[in-house]
Design a protein around this motif. Structure first.
Motif, mmCIF file in Angstrom:
data_model
loop_
_atom_site.group_PDB
_atom_site.id
_atom_site.type_symbol
_atom_site.label_atom_id
_atom_site.label_comp_id
_atom_site.label_asym_id
_atom_site.label_seq_id
_atom_site.Cartn_x
_atom_site.Cartn_y
_atom_site.Cartn_z
ATOM 1 N N ALA A 15 0.852 -1.187 0.000
ATOM 2 C CA ALA A 15 0.000 0.000 0.000
ATOM 3 C C ALA A 15 0.888 1.238 0.000
ATOM 4 O O ALA A 15 2.008 1.210 0.532
ATOM 5 C CB ALA A 15 -0.901 0.003 1.230
ATOM 6 N N ASP A 16 0.375 2.314 -0.585
ATOM 7 C CA ASP A 16 1.159 3.544 -0.693
ATOM 8 C C ASP A 16 1.515 4.150 0.657
ATOM 9 O O ASP A 16 2.555 4.786 0.786
ATOM 10 C CB ASP A 16 0.400 4.578 -1.535
ATOM 11 N N TRP A 17 0.669 3.969 1.684
ATOM 12 C CA TRP A 17 0.924 4.557 2.996
ATOM 13 C C TRP A 17 1.972 3.789 3.796
ATOM 14 O O TRP A 17 2.463 4.268 4.818
ATOM 15 C CB TRP A 17 -0.359 4.641 3.812
ATOM 16 N N CYS A 21 6.720 -0.824 2.498
ATOM 17 C CA CYS A 21 6.381 -1.072 1.091
ATOM 18 C C CYS A 21 7.144 -0.112 0.184
ATOM 19 O O CYS A 21 7.723 -0.528 -0.831
ATOM 20 C CB CYS A 21 4.884 -0.922 0.855
ATOM 21 N N ARG A 22 7.171 1.158 0.559
ATOM 22 C CA ARG A 22 7.887 2.162 -0.244
ATOM 23 C C ARG A 22 9.380 1.848 -0.287
ATOM 24 O O ARG A 22 10.022 1.992 -1.325
ATOM 25 C CB ARG A 22 7.637 3.570 0.292
ATOM 26 N N GLU A 25 9.828 -1.161 -2.607
ATOM 27 C CA GLU A 25 9.644 -0.709 -3.990
ATOM 28 C C GLU A 25 10.915 -0.045 -4.501
ATOM 29 O O GLU A 25 11.369 -0.329 -5.614
ATOM 30 C CB GLU A 25 8.496 0.295 -4.089
ATOM 31 N N LYS A 37 3.324 -4.433 -8.702
ATOM 32 C CA LYS A 37 2.729 -4.062 -7.417
ATOM 33 C C LYS A 37 1.236 -4.341 -7.454
ATOM 34 O O LYS A 37 0.555 -4.010 -8.422
ATOM 35 C CB LYS A 37 2.949 -2.586 -7.126
ATOM 36 N N ASP A 39 -1.945 -3.350 -5.126
ATOM 37 C CA ASP A 39 -2.335 -2.452 -4.046
ATOM 38 C C ASP A 39 -3.445 -3.091 -3.205
ATOM 39 O O ASP A 39 -4.572 -3.232 -3.669
ATOM 40 C CB ASP A 39 -2.808 -1.126 -4.641
ATOM 41 N N GLU A 41 -4.881 -1.833 -0.693
ATOM 42 C CA GLU A 41 -5.872 -0.830 -0.289
ATOM 43 C C GLU A 41 -6.953 -0.673 -1.358
ATOM 44 O O GLU A 41 -8.081 -0.313 -1.052
ATOM 45 C CB GLU A 41 -5.206 0.519 -0.037
#
Length: 84
Positions: A15-17, A21-22, A25, A37, A39, A41
């Motif tokens: 998830a981006d939040w 994960c970031r 990535e 990826k 997601d 979410e």
């Protein structure tokens, strides 16, 4: 980077939040490996898939072409798995 559809890719459920994960990535991008990826979410089905793979609610879940996976992996664990 070109994508060869015959070459298996890494799949990362995240998830981006999610800070981990970031980070993962960024590492995959820096290593220049092909990856996709998903997601968790954006889709309850994707979240359920990630949980079914890992047996946990934690992300990221990184699935490798050989079918193995890592949950919330360190950069060192990803590098070791990829032998880079």
């Amino acid at each position: 980077m070109t994508t060869d559809t015959a070459t298996p890719t890494i799949t990362m459920y995240g998830a981006d939040w999610c800070r981990d994960c970031r980070r993962t990535e960024a590492l995959l991008n820096d290593l220049g490996v092909e990856w996709t990826k998903i997601d968790v979410e954006a889709s309850a089905e994707a979240a359920a898939e990630a949980q079914a793979i890992s047996g946990r609610m934690n992300i990221p879940v990184v699935v490798f072409p050989d079918g193995s996976h890592l949950v919330e992996p360190s950069d060192a664990a990803v590098r070791e798995k990829l032998a880079l």
